[in-house]
Motif scaffolding. Structure first.
Motif, PDB file in Angstrom:
ATOM      1  N   GLU A   1       0.836  -1.209   0.000  1.00 26.61           N
ATOM      2  CA  GLU A   1       0.000   0.000   0.000  1.00 26.61           C
ATOM      3  C   GLU A   1       0.865   1.250   0.000  1.00 26.61           C
ATOM      4  N   ARG A   2       1.948   1.225   0.768  1.00 28.70           N
ATOM      5  CA  ARG A   2       2.810   2.424   0.796  1.00 28.70           C
ATOM      6  C   ARG A   2       3.519   2.610  -0.534  1.00 28.70           C
ATOM      7  N   LEU A   3       3.921   1.529  -1.167  1.00 26.19           N
ATOM      8  CA  LEU A   3       4.556   1.627  -2.491  1.00 26.19           C
ATOM      9  C   LEU A   3       3.566   2.168  -3.522  1.00 26.19           C
ATOM     10  N   ARG A   4       2.327   1.736  -3.407  1.00 33.71           N
ATOM     11  CA  ARG A   4       1.276   2.208  -4.317  1.00 33.71           C
ATOM     12  C   ARG A   4       1.083   3.717  -4.166  1.00 33.71           C
ATOM     13  N   GLU A   5       1.048   4.145  -2.922  1.00 27.76           N
ATOM     14  CA  GLU A   5       0.874   5.576  -2.638  1.00 27.76           C
ATOM     15  C   GLU A   5       2.100   6.374  -3.105  1.00 27.76           C
ATOM     16  N   PHE A   6       3.295   5.805  -2.924  1.00 26.63           N
ATOM     17  CA  PHE A   6       4.536   6.439  -3.386  1.00 26.63           C
ATOM     18  C   PHE A   6       4.472   6.696  -4.896  1.00 26.63           C
ATOM     19  N   ALA A   7       4.031   5.691  -5.637  1.00 31.04           N
ATOM     20  CA  ALA A   7       3.921   5.821  -7.098  1.00 31.04           C
ATOM     21  C   ALA A   7       2.821   6.812  -7.471  1.00 31.04           C
ATOM     22  N   ARG A   8       1.701   6.724  -6.776  1.00 31.15           N
ATOM     23  CA  ARG A   8       0.566   7.591  -7.093  1.00 31.15           C
ATOM     24  C   ARG A   8       0.914   9.062  -6.888  1.00 31.15           C
ATOM     25  N   ALA A   9       1.592   9.351  -5.778  1.00 38.64           N
ATOM     26  CA  ALA A   9       1.914  10.745  -5.442  1.00 38.64           C
ATOM     27  C   ALA A   9       2.831  11.380  -6.483  1.00 38.64           C
TER      28      ALA A   9
ATOM     29  N   GLN B   1       2.122   5.238 -14.391  1.00 37.52           N
ATOM     30  CA  GLN B   1       2.235   5.039 -15.838  1.00 37.52           C
ATOM     31  C   GLN B   1       3.490   4.227 -16.215  1.00 37.52           C
ATOM     32  N   PHE B   2       4.540   4.323 -15.391  1.00 34.72           N
ATOM     33  CA  PHE B   2       5.772   3.577 -15.677  1.00 34.72           C
ATOM     34  C   PHE B   2       5.739   2.165 -15.080  1.00 34.72           C
ATOM     35  N   HIS B   3       4.814   1.963 -14.130  1.00 37.09           N
ATOM     36  CA  HIS B   3       4.808   0.686 -13.398  1.00 37.09           C
ATOM     37  C   HIS B   3       3.948  -0.371 -14.069  1.00 37.09           C
ATOM     38  N   THR B   4       4.207  -0.618 -15.339  1.00 31.67           N
ATOM     39  CA  THR B   4       3.577  -1.767 -15.990  1.00 31.67           C
ATOM     40  C   THR B   4       4.301  -3.029 -15.509  1.00 31.67           C
ATOM     41  N   PRO B   5       3.635  -4.182 -15.572  1.00 31.06           N
ATOM     42  CA  PRO B   5       4.310  -5.430 -15.180  1.00 31.06           C
ATOM     43  C   PRO B   5       5.611  -5.658 -15.953  1.00 31.06           C
ATOM     44  N   LYS B   6       5.607  -5.337 -17.234  1.00 26.51           N
ATOM     45  CA  LYS B   6       6.813  -5.518 -18.033  1.00 26.51           C
ATOM     46  C   LYS B   6       7.975  -4.702 -17.459  1.00 26.51           C
ATOM     47  N   ASN B   7       7.709  -3.422 -17.194  1.00 19.21           N
ATOM     48  CA  ASN B   7       8.758  -2.546 -16.677  1.00 19.21           C
ATOM     49  C   ASN B   7       9.209  -2.960 -15.276  1.00 19.21           C
TER      50      ASN B   7
ATOM     51  N   ASP C   1       6.382  16.694  -5.704  1.00 19.62           N
ATOM     52  CA  ASP C   1       6.067  17.747  -6.673  1.00 19.62           C
ATOM     53  C   ASP C   1       7.141  17.866  -7.750  1.00 19.62           C
ATOM     54  N   LEU C   2       8.368  17.744  -7.305  1.00 17.04           N
ATOM     55  CA  LEU C   2       9.491  17.940  -8.218  1.00 17.04           C
ATOM     56  C   LEU C   2       9.578  16.835  -9.272  1.00 17.04           C
ATOM     57  N   TYR C   3       9.291  15.616  -8.868  1.00 16.46           N
ATOM     58  CA  TYR C   3       9.506  14.481  -9.761  1.00 16.46           C
ATOM     59  C   TYR C   3       8.228  13.973 -10.404  1.00 16.46           C
ATOM     60  N   ARG C   4       7.151  14.733 -10.258  1.00 16.64           N
ATOM     61  CA  ARG C   4       5.866  14.246 -10.770  1.00 16.64           C
ATOM     62  C   ARG C   4       5.911  13.916 -12.262  1.00 16.64           C
ATOM     63  N   GLY C   5       5.551  12.669 -12.576  1.00 15.80           N
ATOM     64  CA  GLY C   5       5.382  12.268 -13.972  1.00 15.80           C
ATOM     65  C   GLY C   5       6.662  12.088 -14.752  1.00 15.80           C
ATOM     66  N   SER C   6       7.791  12.168 -14.087  1.00 13.35           N
ATOM     67  CA  SER C   6       9.048  12.096 -14.810  1.00 13.35           C
ATOM     68  C   SER C   6       9.846  10.855 -14.460  1.00 13.35           C
ATOM     69  N   ALA C   7       9.957   9.953 -15.432  1.00  9.77           N
ATOM     70  CA  ALA C   7      10.800   8.765 -15.231  1.00  9.77           C
ATOM     71  C   ALA C   7      12.233   9.076 -15.613  1.00  9.77           C
ATOM     72  N   ARG C   8      12.414  10.103 -16.404  1.00  4.80           N
ATOM     73  CA  ARG C   8      13.765  10.497 -16.796  1.00  4.80           C
ATOM     74  C   ARG C   8      14.526  11.001 -15.582  1.00  4.80           C
ATOM     75  N   LYS C   9      13.865  11.926 -14.859  1.00  7.20           N
ATOM     76  CA  LYS C   9      14.548  12.523 -13.728  1.00  7.20           C
ATOM     77  C   LYS C   9      14.666  11.552 -12.565  1.00  7.20           C
ATOM     78  N   ALA C  10      13.722  10.654 -12.462  1.00  7.34           N
ATOM     79  CA  ALA C  10      13.706   9.800 -11.287  1.00  7.34           C
ATOM     80  C   ALA C  10      13.323   8.368 -11.607  1.00  7.34           C
ATOM     81  N   PRO C  11      14.169   7.697 -12.342  1.00  7.37           N
ATOM     82  CA  PRO C  11      13.790   6.381 -12.838  1.00  7.37           C
ATOM     83  C   PRO C  11      13.350   5.383 -11.770  1.00  7.37           C
ATOM     84  N   PRO C  12      14.173   5.000 -10.836  1.00 10.51           N
ATOM     85  CA  PRO C  12      13.763   3.857 -10.022  1.00 10.51           C
ATOM     86  C   PRO C  12      12.976   4.300  -8.804  1.00 10.51           C
TER      87      PRO C  12
END
Lengths: 118, 118, 118, 118
Positions: free
Chosen positions: C10-18, C23-29, D104-115
């Motif tokens: 749940e915390r990882l989900r929220e981390f990604a959502r925030a 959008q980058f967290h597809t199963p493939k990726n 806020d800084l990394y929103r939507g950017s996989a380039r700036k913050a990949p993993p």
């Protein structure tokens, strides 16, 4: 590829073209396939001691050879799609490694100098 | 190795010998190093779309080339230690693949025939 | 995930959502990221003997712990995205393994029965 | 392991003990097995588009679940042998990631913050 691996790269290209598989051979997908085959290679060695890994029975060696072939195919195909000359790139990295790891300084030490080119 | 990769294999052998690193270059350890480098290659592509992976900016391509060089070095070194001819092994596998995946039957289908040589 | 790993998922989900990173967290990726981190873990052990790997110095252990954390994060995130309960899946596989590998028959033999669940 | 994964770790420990396989379960070997299974997981996704990977058919999902189980088993077993609490380590890394990647800084950017936590 214009180097020694050129004819192999060319045959792999033709193999993909004849099956209309170029659409699947994006660098992303090929990197995954390469890593997957590297994983199968690992599996051959995972329960062996380092000593046993250096003295394989013929059946294991045949499986290892087959996995090495798979890794080679995907590596050459990936480099071809990206336009990278693998052998030239390897020599360039080796030049760096020879400067970085002074032979006298790093003799016999994997701690100080783990990889070939880290 | 008596094939086209022979000179590279020879220089890698000498690199290891000069540093007394042959003791670390067991097949088990080299397979781990190869898979580790394949993992670093993966990391370059993991957040890219397949399309983006086919159109890399120069900085990313340079890093990818460097990772491909590392994979090549360990692959050639591992094959050399095992006495395997990578190019011959790859051609043998490709011969099998060409028989196994009839070009007409498998055209355009990754579902039916995912790998080059599964 | 409704199991013991639920709060972490749940915390990882929220981390990604925030960060709008779903959008980058597809199963493939995520499978690529997981394998990439497994490769970094490998690199910590590649030049160690099996004995050395069982007796790590504190600095190496700290790095290994950090890599294990990365693997865990991607594994839990991937399972969450796919709706897979990792612990239930692991128990199911273990049930199979216990039937498949009779304890008396396979005692002490990695040859006959290499993986936990091959 | 004293966390939520404790009972699974314990059953894996007993599984190894009953077969006298503890001798094979060095951290080095278990890291190889983990990476090998991560490679099998990759192979399930390698020819799929990111979109397809998010919408698996039931047969593929069942294979993926089985590979996730294998990865989980080796990860939990490796952590147990090393005395690492996976869940605590993952939370510690996540704390770092939340500081490092301002939402806020990394929103939507996989380039700036990949993993998740590079």
């Amino acid at each position: 590829m214009t180097n020694e691996l050129g004819p192999l790269a060319e045959r792999l290209r033709e193999f993909a073209r004849a099956r209309d598989w170029e659409q699947f051979h994006t660098p992303k997908n090929l990197a995954m396939a390469l890593a997957g085959e590297a994983g199968e290679l690992l599996a051959e060695f995972q329960w062996l001691t380092p000593e046993e890994s250096a003295d394989l029975d013929p059946e294991t060696l045949a499986r290892v050879r087959s996995e090495l072939a798979d890794v080679t195919q995907y590596l050459v195909r990936l480099a071809d799609v990206l336009g990278v000359d693998l052998v030239a790139a390897a020599y360039a990295k080796l030049d760096e490694g020879e400067k970085r790891y002074d032979a006298d300084l790093y003799r016999g030490s994997a701690r100080k100098a783990p990889p070939l080119n880290p």
